[in-house]
Scaffold this motif. Structure first.
Motif, PDB file in Angstrom:
ATOM      1  N   SER A 131       2.726  43.850  59.783  1.00 31.89           N
ATOM      2  CA  SER A 131       2.241  44.090  61.138  1.00 31.89           C
ATOM      3  C   SER A 131       1.748  45.526  61.306  1.00 31.89           C
ATOM      4  O   SER A 131       0.712  45.778  61.924  1.00 31.89           O
ATOM      5  CB  SER A 131       3.347  43.780  62.143  1.00 31.89           C
ATOM      6  N   TRP A 132       2.499  46.473  60.753  1.00 27.67           N
ATOM      7  CA  TRP A 132       2.116  47.884  60.846  1.00 27.67           C
ATOM      8  C   TRP A 132       0.784  48.121  60.128  1.00 27.67           C
ATOM      9  O   TRP A 132      -0.095  48.832  60.633  1.00 27.67           O
ATOM     10  CB  TRP A 132       3.217  48.743  60.244  1.00 27.67           C
TER      11      TRP A 132
ATOM     12  N   TYR B 219      19.095  44.720  57.581  1.00 28.28           N
ATOM     13  CA  TYR B 219      18.640  43.672  58.502  1.00 28.28           C
ATOM     14  C   TYR B 219      19.670  42.544  58.573  1.00 28.28           C
ATOM     15  O   TYR B 219      19.987  42.038  59.660  1.00 28.28           O
ATOM     16  CB  TYR B 219      17.288  43.141  58.030  1.00 28.28           C
TER      17      TYR B 219
ATOM     18  N   ARG C 245       6.128  48.355  65.997  1.00 28.76           N
ATOM     19  CA  ARG C 245       5.878  46.969  65.582  1.00 28.76           C
ATOM     20  C   ARG C 245       7.167  46.147  65.557  1.00 28.76           C
ATOM     21  O   ARG C 245       7.308  45.222  64.758  1.00 28.76           O
ATOM     22  CB  ARG C 245       5.185  46.905  64.225  1.00 28.76           C
ATOM     23  N   CYS C 246       8.113  46.483  66.427  1.00 31.33           N
ATOM     24  CA  CYS C 246       9.355  45.715  66.545  1.00 31.33           C
ATOM     25  C   CYS C 246       9.590  45.289  67.987  1.00 31.33           C
ATOM     26  O   CYS C 246      10.726  45.355  68.485  1.00 31.33           O
ATOM     27  CB  CYS C 246      10.548  46.526  66.026  1.00 31.33           C
TER      28      CYS C 246
ATOM     29  N   THR D  44      12.925  51.415  58.953  1.00 31.97           N
ATOM     30  CA  THR D  44      13.903  51.020  59.966  1.00 31.97           C
ATOM     31  C   THR D  44      15.219  51.775  59.857  1.00 31.97           C
ATOM     32  O   THR D  44      15.774  52.233  60.861  1.00 31.97           O
ATOM     33  CB  THR D  44      14.170  49.512  59.860  1.00 31.97           C
TER      34      THR D  44
ATOM     35  N   VAL E  25      14.901  45.458  66.186  1.00 32.89           N
ATOM     36  CA  VAL E  25      14.330  45.534  64.845  1.00 32.89           C
ATOM     37  C   VAL E  25      13.643  44.220  64.497  1.00 32.89           C
ATOM     38  O   VAL E  25      13.662  43.266  65.265  1.00 32.89           O
ATOM     39  CB  VAL E  25      15.401  45.885  63.790  1.00 32.89           C
ATOM     40  N   ARG E  26      13.072  44.203  63.302  1.00 30.76           N
ATOM     41  CA  ARG E  26      12.277  43.058  62.866  1.00 30.76           C
ATOM     42  C   ARG E  26      12.443  42.861  61.368  1.00 30.76           C
ATOM     43  O   ARG E  26      12.819  43.796  60.647  1.00 30.76           O
ATOM     44  CB  ARG E  26      10.800  43.344  63.201  1.00 30.76           C
TER      45      ARG E  26
ATOM     46  N   GLU F 219       7.788  41.531  57.477  1.00 35.29           N
ATOM     47  CA  GLU F 219       6.906  41.215  58.605  1.00 35.29           C
ATOM     48  C   GLU F 219       6.508  42.479  59.346  1.00 35.29           C
ATOM     49  O   GLU F 219       5.373  42.613  59.813  1.00 35.29           O
ATOM     50  CB  GLU F 219       7.598  40.243  59.561  1.00 35.29           C
ATOM     51  N   ARG F 220       7.438  43.411  59.448  1.00 36.45           N
ATOM     52  CA  ARG F 220       7.103  44.672  60.117  1.00 36.45           C
ATOM     53  C   ARG F 220       6.085  45.467  59.313  1.00 36.45           C
ATOM     54  O   ARG F 220       5.145  46.047  59.866  1.00 36.45           O
ATOM     55  CB  ARG F 220       8.376  45.508  60.310  1.00 36.45           C
TER      56      ARG F 220
END
Length: 376
Positions: free
Chosen positions: A195-196, A353, A107-108, A252, A186-187, A191-192
């Motif tokens: 999304s996952w 991040y 999901r990135c 991550t 990465v994200r 949000e990741r």
């Protein structure tokens, strides 16, 4: 006492001292407390009845500030065991120039990167190799013999190749082999996570998984209908628990930390510092999904052997195609309250991040400066 009996210094003191005091109090009210004095977020706080108060991230220096600082400056990242982010050194030359190893993180933007490399392969004359989807993601590999086998297989590649393999960082030098060019994407951590969560419930994902692995059973109706807000409210539901010190598959930092025992632990400070050091020394580029254009620009200049013409090909073939970007049409809108709650538990992930954001900005500054110098 009459005014004419006052000295001039008394008059000045009577007027300016109160004014100075008022301005000082006003400044205190407007200035936020420094990070080390701000109250720390409570990681185990329940989602039920959570306030609208938002736990903000550390502010990012704008690109203009990084540009003014110049490549010879260094940016210090806060946190225990600070790692100095030095000049944007291009480590691409340290690796094999004919082999690219991409670490895809779920999901990135991994599907976008895979499709982009497939388009670029015949243009830039390299072979694209991507592992097929598996039932479950394999990140942490504690067995050293397996590391040796992976390093040996990659080192035996004889022709220009771009590989996408989803496992945590492995030190090629440890096995006396020259590393490939390493990159990743990465994200934003929250949000990741969102999304996952909804990717696991997307109809197209479930059908594809069942087609590849027919023995896989479809999830229950209750699982499919459960939204993120409901999951967070249930303290007994392990699916949405991100507890510091506990193992969380595929967070991550784990991908960059490596295979030490502390790397799978979520929110581990030792894992954070290890991941930062690995990125600085081993990864040519770690892009950000939220900074996609900057990422493409840096990749084109730092890894031209594989990414020459990447920006143009992306906008010609992928940008408008939601399927090639693997966009989830079924992801609903997530309440801000749920995002804020998740963010409270992602403090360490956000520090990493932000570190990657600063590094990418420095690399982008170096690229744009070099381009402007050539044009003049």
């Amino acid at each position: 006492m009459k005014l004419r009996n006052l000295r001039m210094s008394d008059v000045v003191a009577a007027v300016f001292l109160p004014a100075t005091l008022v301005m000082y109090v006003h400044l205190l009210l407007l200035t936020p407390a420094p990070p080390h004095l701000s109250p720390a977020p409570q990681a185990s706080q329940d989602y039920t009845g959570f306030h609208e108060q938002r736990q903000g991230r550390k502010p990012q220096p704008p690109l203009s500030a990084v540009a003014q600082a110049g490549p010879e400056s260094s940016l210090t990242l806060e946190g225990r065991g600070n790692l100095q982010l030095g000049p944007p050194i291009n480590v691409t030359g340290d690796g094999r120039q004919d082999v690219l190893l991409v670490t895809p993180i779920l999901r990135c933007g991994s599907t976008t990167m895979r499709n982009l490399l497939r388009i670029l392969a015949p243009i830039n004359h390299f072979t694209m190799v991507a592992n097929p989807p598996t039932k479950s993601e394999v990140v942490h590999i504690p067995h050293i013999p397996t590391h040796r086998d992976i390093v040996g297989n990659i080192s035996n590649i004889k022709r220009p190749t771009a590989m996408m393999q989803s496992f945590a960082y492995i030190n090629f030098t440890k096995f006396e082999k020259k590393k490939p060019i390493m990159i990743s994407l990465v994200r934003d951590p929250v949000e990741r996570a969102i999304s996952w969560y909804y990717h696991m419930r997307a109809p197209f994902q479930l059908v594809e998984l069942h087609n590849r692995f027919p023995e896989t059973r479809f999830p229950t109706r209750m699982f499919l209908k459960k939204d993120l807000e409901t999951c967070l409210k249930n303290r007994r539901d392990p699916e949405c628990r991100y507890i510091p010190g506990k193992e969380v598959l595929g967070h991550t930092i784990e991908f960059f930390c490596g295979h030490e025992s502390y790397c799978p632990l979520f929110g581990d400070l030792e894992g954070l510092q290890q991941a930062k050091a690995v990125v600085e020394k081993e990864f040519a580029v770690v892009g950000l999904l939220e900074e996609w254009d900057k990422t493409l620009t840096v990749l084109e200049h730092y890894v031209p052997r594989f990414f020459k013409g990447a920006t143009r090909k992306y906008y010609e073939n992928i940008h408008e195609n939601k399927i090639r970007r693997n966009e989830n049409f079924y992801k609903p809108r997530v309440e801000q309250q749920a995002r804020d709650y998740l963010k409270r538990n992602f403090t360490i992930e956000y520090e990493f991040y932000d570190f990657l954001h600063q590094r990418l900005n420095q690399q982008y500054w170096a690229v744009t400066k070099a381009s402007s110098s050539q044009s003049t």
